[in-house]
Design a protein around this motif. Structure first.
Motif: not given
Lengths: 234, 235
Positions: B133-143, B213-222
């Protein structure tokens, strides 16, 4: 390894490229610990094989801090690496062919007297080994003084080109005419040799400096004056 | 703070009026590194320009001659150095839709002709050690991409990225709202320039601001990763 007009190197770190040259280099790869303000000397022995092609080879010796990241908290770990460039010129005769060309020697043809005059110099390498251009730009103001701008002896690598700036008291500077006000016709002659010897390579350009801003200002003032007089007489 | 200063021990760059030569029956290597300055010639009005291994960089002078040891001619007394102020970038506990930021400072001193570049990349996106599971790289507000920054100010746009401010940074970091994702080596992306100059300089400094910045469905962990900064002088 591609590089740009500013001498920056593009690291190629794929394993095949590294494996192709591992037999050339011998140095201690064991990690070493460094305390605060400590230093460590790396000794690199370079031995090209007998069949190595006669050309320039570009390498970068990288020292990196070993990092892992297991702190148990949400974090990123910054790992630092620092490089030292190595350029190896291999030739059997000891005199690899060097050949330069002037790709660009340019300045605006007409300028305002207050806008300044900066020369753009781009030199290409058509030979089989890198060189440094040693030379200058001599700017003659027709019916005026002569100014000399010394070229910075930057490395021009094989198959590439390099933007050459000027140098003054060991500091890199743009090739710019001194002075805040220029007027007249300026003849600039670029001349340099490869590594300070051999035939001189030259090119000449002209620039006309005219005080357009002053003339425009005077015309504007004159028009305003005439308008005011006309309004006052009516 | 961790500081590395690497002397250009094996520098073979530069030409010299007095060259040393290493040769074998088959090859001659021009301009090898001379780690000692034995037999420095001296006479009146004689300038020696020799690239000697930068064990003792500096300007040595006596009457009639000067030896500029190190990179030829230009600011040869400034070693190339690269410093990162803090190697651990902590984000604390991540709360959905509440961006977390952290900063560190990069400092470069570059004395060789032609300046330097610093490139950055990540080994992976921020990743759980226990799973894929990852926190994806940002795509900013639009790109935005790892070469072109974009505005990232919305709290409903998730991911991990960075901003640059200070000296010698890419022009696409217009202000502190502009971010890029790091080049992802796990995805075969090449490291990208975060600092660059063509001039000699001491203490060229930039600030890296990391944002996640993470969403509410991001799996918990370190979540962790490693950001690699590589500083290389120009040829």
């Amino acid at each position: 390894m591609p590089f740009d007009k500013e001498g920056h190197a593009e690291l190629i770190e794929d394993q095949n490229s590294i494996n192709a040259f591992t037999g050339w280099f011998f140095f201690d790869t064991n990690p070493t610990s460094l305390g605060t303000t400590a230093s460590h000397d790396f000794y690199v022995k370079i031995t090209p094989p007998a069949g190595a092609e006669e050309k320039d080879y570009y390498f970068t010796f990288i020292a990196e801090v070993q990092s892992d990241n297991g702190l148990g908290i949400n974090n990123s770990k910054a790992q630092s690496r620092i490089g030292a460039n190595l350029l190896v010129s291999v030739s059997k005769g000891g005199t690899p062919g060097k050949k330069a060309s002037i790709i660009t020697f340019a300045a605006p043809k007409i300028i305002d007297s207050f806008s300044g005059l900066t020369y753009e110099v781009l030199i290409g390498n058509l030979g089989s080994s890198f060189f440094k251009p040693v030379g200058k730009i001599t700017v003659d103001q027709i019916l005026g003084s002569t100014t000399t701008l010394n070229l910075a002896p930057l490395n021009v690598l094989v198959g590439g080109s390099r933007e050459i700036s000027c140098i003054q008291e060991e500091e890199l500077t743009p090739c710019k005419m001194p002075g805040k006000f220029l007027i007249g016709i300026y003849r600039a002659n670029l001349s340099f040799t490869v590594d300070g010897s051999g035939e001189s390579i030259e090119k000449q350009i002209y620039t006309i400096a005219f005080p357009f801003s002053i003339v425009l200002g005077l015309i504007t003032i004159f028009i305003i004056y005439r308008l005011i007089r006309r309004l006052a007489s009516t | 703070m961790l500081k590395l200063t690497l002397g250009l021990i094996a520098s073979l760059i530069g030409t010299a009026n007095a060259q040393g030569v290493i040769q074998s029956p088959n090859y001659i290597i021009q301009m090898p590194n001379l780690n000692s300055g034995a037999g420095i010639p001296s006479s009146s009005n004689y300038n020696v320009g020799t690239t000697i291994g930068q064990t003792g960089p500096g300007l040595y002078s006596s009457s009639g001659y000067r030896v500029k040891s190190g990179f030829q001619y230009i600011y040869s007394i400034i070693p190339f150095s690269f410093t990162i102020s803090s190697v651990s970038i902590n984000f604390g506990s991540l709360i959905p839709q509440t961006p977390a930021t952290s900063t560190n400072t990069l400092t470069v001193a570059s004395g060789g002709a032609g300046g330097y570049q610093v490139k950055a990349s990540e080994n992976t996106p921020l990743k759980l050690s226990s799973s894929a599971s990852t926190i994806p790289n940002t795509n900013c507000d639009s790109s935005c991409t790892n070469t072109t920054a974009g505005v990232w100010s919305s709290t409903s746009r998730y991911g991990f990225g960075f901003n640059m401010s200070g000296d010698d940074i890419p022009a696409d970091f217009v202000d502190l709202t502009y971010f890029r994702p790091f080049a992802d080596r796990a995805n075969s992306e090449s490291p990208q320039i975060v600092m660059s100059s063509i001039y000699v300089g001491r203490g060229r400094q930039s600030t890296v601001t990391y944002k996640v910045n993470i969403s509410g469905v991001q799996p918990a962990g370190t979540y962790n990763n490693i950001i690699t900064f590589t500083a290389i002088p120009s040829y």
